[in-house]
Scaffold this motif. Sequence first.
Motif, PDB file in Angstrom:
ATOM      1  N   PRO A 137       0.770  -1.071   0.203  1.00 44.68           N
ATOM      2  CA  PRO A 137       0.158  -0.180  -0.063  1.00 44.68           C
ATOM      3  C   PRO A 137       0.850   1.353  -0.209  1.00 44.68           C
ATOM      4  CG  PRO A 137       0.104  -0.838   2.308  1.00 44.68           C
ATOM      5  CD  PRO A 137       0.888  -1.758   1.509  1.00 44.68           C
ATOM      6  N   VAL A 138       2.231   1.014   0.095  1.00 47.72           N
ATOM      7  CA  VAL A 138       2.979   2.249   0.116  1.00 47.72           C
ATOM      8  C   VAL A 138       4.119   2.036  -1.182  1.00 47.72           C
ATOM      9  CG1 VAL A 138       2.798   2.669   2.336  1.00 47.72           C
ATOM     10  CG2 VAL A 138       4.616   0.994   1.797  1.00 47.72           C
ATOM     11  N   GLY A 139       4.947   3.109  -1.317  1.00 46.06           N
ATOM     12  CA  GLY A 139       6.012   3.158  -2.091  1.00 46.06           C
ATOM     13  C   GLY A 139       5.857   3.502  -3.373  1.00 46.06           C
ATOM     14  N   ALA A 140       6.906   3.647  -4.396  1.00 44.20           N
ATOM     15  CA  ALA A 140       6.803   3.916  -5.666  1.00 44.20           C
ATOM     16  C   ALA A 140       6.223   3.030  -6.515  1.00 44.20           C
ATOM     17  CB  ALA A 140       8.377   3.936  -6.314  1.00 44.20           C
ATOM     18  N   HIS A 141       5.219   3.378  -7.341  1.00 44.01           N
ATOM     19  CA  HIS A 141       4.304   2.307  -8.333  1.00 44.01           C
ATOM     20  C   HIS A 141       4.819   2.597  -9.521  1.00 44.01           C
ATOM     21  CE1 HIS A 141       0.156   0.253  -8.458  1.00 44.01           C
ATOM     22  NE2 HIS A 141       1.111  -0.299  -8.866  1.00 44.01           N
ATOM     23  N   PHE A 142       5.436   1.518 -10.286  1.00 42.81           N
ATOM     24  CA  PHE A 142       5.840   1.597 -11.578  1.00 42.81           C
ATOM     25  C   PHE A 142       5.103   0.749 -12.377  1.00 42.81           C
ATOM     26  CE2 PHE A 142      10.143   2.108  -9.518  1.00 42.81           C
ATOM     27  CZ  PHE A 142      10.755   2.379 -10.574  1.00 42.81           C
ATOM     28  N   SER A 159      16.274  -0.817 -13.263  1.00 42.00           N
ATOM     29  CA  SER A 159      15.592   0.450 -12.157  1.00 42.00           C
ATOM     30  C   SER A 159      14.315   0.132 -11.657  1.00 42.00           C
ATOM     31  CB  SER A 159      15.408   1.608 -13.254  1.00 42.00           C
ATOM     32  OG  SER A 159      14.807   2.838 -12.459  1.00 42.00           O
ATOM     33  N   LEU A 160      13.288  -0.480 -12.375  1.00 43.10           N
ATOM     34  CA  LEU A 160      12.281  -1.091 -11.614  1.00 43.10           C
ATOM     35  C   LEU A 160      12.505  -1.962 -10.566  1.00 43.10           C
ATOM     36  CD1 LEU A 160       8.632  -2.184 -13.190  1.00 43.10           C
ATOM     37  CD2 LEU A 160      10.163  -3.603 -11.585  1.00 43.10           C
ATOM     38  N   ALA A 161      13.325  -3.058 -10.599  1.00 44.41           N
ATOM     39  CA  ALA A 161      13.854  -4.068  -9.705  1.00 44.41           C
ATOM     40  C   ALA A 161      14.678  -3.454  -8.676  1.00 44.41           C
ATOM     41  CB  ALA A 161      14.624  -5.166 -10.392  1.00 44.41           C
ATOM     42  N   ALA A 162      15.731  -2.677  -8.842  1.00 40.51           N
ATOM     43  CA  ALA A 162      16.511  -2.108  -8.090  1.00 40.51           C
ATOM     44  C   ALA A 162      15.703  -1.389  -7.088  1.00 40.51           C
ATOM     45  CB  ALA A 162      17.442  -1.185  -8.569  1.00 40.51           C
ATOM     46  N   THR A 163      14.792  -0.319  -7.459  1.00 41.19           N
ATOM     47  CA  THR A 163      14.151   0.334  -6.761  1.00 41.19           C
ATOM     48  C   THR A 163      12.937  -0.367  -5.637  1.00 41.19           C
ATOM     49  OG1 THR A 163      14.093   2.282  -8.333  1.00 41.19           O
ATOM     50  CG2 THR A 163      12.345   2.261  -6.765  1.00 41.19           C
ATOM     51  N   THR A 164      12.372  -1.410  -6.292  1.00 42.17           N
ATOM     52  CA  THR A 164      11.348  -2.222  -5.699  1.00 42.17           C
ATOM     53  C   THR A 164      12.086  -2.951  -4.616  1.00 42.17           C
ATOM     54  OG1 THR A 164       9.943  -2.468  -7.537  1.00 42.17           O
ATOM     55  CG2 THR A 164       9.775  -4.086  -6.074  1.00 42.17           C
ATOM     56  N   ALA A 165      13.433  -3.560  -4.831  1.00 44.01           N
ATOM     57  CA  ALA A 165      14.340  -4.201  -3.867  1.00 44.01           C
ATOM     58  C   ALA A 165      14.568  -3.427  -2.670  1.00 44.01           C
ATOM     59  CB  ALA A 165      15.438  -4.763  -4.716  1.00 44.01           C
ATOM     60  N   GLN A 166      15.074  -2.130  -3.049  1.00 41.97           N
ATOM     61  CA  GLN A 166      15.427  -1.266  -1.870  1.00 41.97           C
ATOM     62  C   GLN A 166      14.105  -0.979  -1.028  1.00 41.97           C
ATOM     63  OE1 GLN A 166      17.164   2.170  -4.155  1.00 41.97           O
ATOM     64  NE2 GLN A 166      18.391   0.743  -5.045  1.00 41.97           N
ATOM     65  N   GLU A 167      12.911  -0.808  -1.685  1.00 40.03           N
ATOM     66  CA  GLU A 167      11.769  -0.613  -0.729  1.00 40.03           C
ATOM     67  C   GLU A 167      11.405  -1.893   0.160  1.00 40.03           C
ATOM     68  OE1 GLU A 167       9.964   3.364  -2.892  1.00 40.03           O
ATOM     69  OE2 GLU A 167       8.925   1.327  -2.924  1.00 40.03           O
ATOM     70  N   LEU A 168      11.414  -3.182  -0.576  1.00 40.52           N
ATOM     71  CA  LEU A 168      11.089  -4.212   0.106  1.00 40.52           C
ATOM     72  C   LEU A 168      12.272  -4.416   1.414  1.00 40.52           C
ATOM     73  CD1 LEU A 168      10.182  -6.712  -2.890  1.00 40.52           C
ATOM     74  CD2 LEU A 168       8.619  -5.149  -1.303  1.00 40.52           C
ATOM     75  N   SER A 169      13.582  -4.208   0.729  1.00 43.93           N
ATOM     76  CA  SER A 169      14.653  -4.547   1.869  1.00 43.93           C
ATOM     77  C   SER A 169      14.215  -3.772   3.122  1.00 43.93           C
ATOM     78  CB  SER A 169      15.826  -4.381   1.311  1.00 43.93           C
ATOM     79  OG  SER A 169      16.889  -4.491   2.191  1.00 43.93           O
ATOM     80  N   GLY A 398       8.899   4.930  -1.419  1.00 42.78           N
ATOM     81  CA  GLY A 398       8.183   6.107  -1.836  1.00 42.78           C
ATOM     82  C   GLY A 398       8.956   7.393  -1.933  1.00 42.78           C
ATOM     83  N   GLY A 399      10.170   7.477  -1.764  1.00 42.50           N
ATOM     84  CA  GLY A 399      10.843   8.689  -1.578  1.00 42.50           C
ATOM     85  C   GLY A 399      10.992   9.423  -3.024  1.00 42.50           C
ATOM     86  N   ALA A 400      11.326  10.505  -2.927  1.00 37.30           N
ATOM     87  CA  ALA A 400      11.313  11.231  -4.340  1.00 37.30           C
ATOM     88  C   ALA A 400      12.061  10.617  -5.547  1.00 37.30           C
ATOM     89  CB  ALA A 400      11.814  12.790  -4.156  1.00 37.30           C
ATOM     90  N   GLU A 401      13.575  10.206  -5.130  1.00 35.27           N
ATOM     91  CA  GLU A 401      14.229   9.489  -6.206  1.00 35.27           C
ATOM     92  C   GLU A 401      13.522   8.316  -6.661  1.00 35.27           C
ATOM     93  OE1 GLU A 401      18.539   7.658  -6.575  1.00 35.27           O
ATOM     94  OE2 GLU A 401      18.117   8.850  -4.658  1.00 35.27           O
ATOM     95  N   HIS A 402      12.821   7.506  -5.911  1.00 33.09           N
ATOM     96  CA  HIS A 402      11.986   6.406  -6.580  1.00 33.09           C
ATOM     97  C   HIS A 402      10.779   6.858  -7.259  1.00 33.09           C
ATOM     98  CE1 HIS A 402      13.945   3.678  -2.987  1.00 33.09           C
ATOM     99  NE2 HIS A 402      14.812   4.077  -3.747  1.00 33.09           N
ATOM    100  N   ARG A 403      10.070   7.647  -7.012  1.00 35.52           N
ATOM    101  CA  ARG A 403       9.133   8.242  -7.600  1.00 35.52           C
ATOM    102  C   ARG A 403       9.348   8.788  -9.012  1.00 35.52           C
ATOM    103  NH1 ARG A 403       7.910  10.937  -2.769  1.00 35.52           N
ATOM    104  NH2 ARG A 403       7.764  13.107  -3.997  1.00 35.52           N
ATOM    105  N   ALA A 404      10.736   9.341  -9.057  1.00 32.23           N
ATOM    106  CA  ALA A 404      11.135  10.097 -10.407  1.00 32.23           C
ATOM    107  C   ALA A 404      11.642   8.827 -11.180  1.00 32.23           C
ATOM    108  CB  ALA A 404      12.519  10.836 -10.090  1.00 32.23           C
TER     109      ALA A 404
END
Length: 557
Positions: A137-142, A159-169, A398-404
């Motif tokens: 329910p949170v985080g950058a949504h690709f 980029s999708l996988a790295a960002t997703t992994a950083q948020e999951l971790s 869901g930080g600015a860098e991830h949303r970008a």
Amino acid sequence: MFPRGLFAVIAAGTLLSSAACSSGEGTPPNPSPTTSPSSDSSSAAQAAAELLAEMSRAEKIGQLFVPMAQGTTAEANADLIADYHPGGLIYFPDSLVDTAQIADMSNGLQELAAAGGAGVPLLLGIDQEQGMVARLPVGAHFPDAMAVGATRDPDAAASLAATTAQELSALGITLDYAPVADVNVDPANPVIGIRSFGAEPELVADMVTAETEAFAENGVASAVKHFPGHGDTSVDSHTGLPEVDVSRQEWEEVHLPPFRRAVDAGADMIMTAHVVVPALDDSGEPATLSPEILDGVLRDELGYDGVVTTDALNMAGVRQRYDDGEIAVRAVLAGADQLLMPPDLPAAHAAVTTAVEEGRISLERLDASVRRILELKLRHGLDDAEPADPDRAAQTVGGAEHRAAAREVAEASVTLLRNSEEALPLEPGAAVSVQGSGKAAIGGELAKLGMEVVAAPAQADVAVVGTSNARGDAEQRALVRNAGREGVPVVVVAQGTPYDITDLPDIDAYVATYSAVEVSRRAAARVLAGEVSPTGRLPVSIPGTDLEFGDGQGYPG
């Protein structure tokens, strides 16, 4: 994080001693996920073998099971963990509230696992493919995978996988049941569609490999799915048993390449499909229950020795012939290592336990699965992982860098497939009506970009209609026809599969986003307004039209 239990003792003694020696210090370093000594395969294998020798039979059997997490607290799962010693749990939205709650729950679950038996940490997994299959329910949504395929850029997949992994971790989640390696060659596929990167095997293989490697580099295990391929089906395996009726040669040419590349790239885990493939096994068994497909093709022919997980065992596709206990036993005998979401956990666990006690599942077979599971956990450093930090999670997820990053992928994916009389880009300040799917997001973004958003096509210079799989929806098609009756140019923004154009012959412009997430809808609006030039290229061919794989228009200049 796991100070108690046999797992911590053996893993620390085997894995960290070599790190201490190599660093020249008496205490080991505190590595990042990508440099952890647990990622060393030979050390992980040695530690897994030592731990395996000390585990009880009940603890080993438990590692095979991955039930759904219960409730929103770790305590809600205390009895499940104590009674079954599961190898992992899978999160679904009902258990997820916000960053602090998810991080706290992940920590608590790992503490419960550490306190019991051999102290083996859990694989905490989730279906976070992005796009339409995104449980957080949170985080950058690709956007969905097909949008990523439209970018033609493996860096977008990474980029999708790295960002997703950083948020999951950051949330304490250690496994993502992604990416999808299915090659979507059936336009009517009811379950894969835009979850696939496209209809060309090498494109899918490139994207799957990029995501698999990026997940690993960012400290999260991944599960490539759905072997041996779910992309040529007209039945949803959640509700029935699909059959992939292709020759062995066609399967090898079309459906195999992404999985072969994933194996070569060292995939952590491969998920089975509940599909019948007569060319690989003529018994009528779904791949999940087929020794010929799992042990024969995947293990022996492709040489895969990673973890094999079933798709969810509560799906109709695998429940056609046997009861839930027998399904679990047959999946293990076929070559599966982990049993995902058995609908009747007590029955499945009891059946597997009985099969082991009676020798139907040999101890050697049981140990082979548990070894693979333990090695995976050790390679990813779960033996010495730090607890999730709720404060860090709040800053990361869901930080600015991830949303970008999500916005960049979405904008690169938008594909212009028709533009009669140069209906696009819109004239500055044009009066535009927006109807249908994504109305609020598209209209809101157009207004921000200086367009006059009006209520109806009769008041507009251009009518924009959002669709999502309009081929099967008469109401959506009528909305497009009615807009055209006002005598203004009609622009369709297709947010599901790109095939809607086959039933919308008279429109002036057609834009495909391959995704209905907010970031894709806003990207479409920016393309309509000329703020962004369309660079996406069609990752499938569209039957009944002259649109082929690779097509896509740009704007002049």
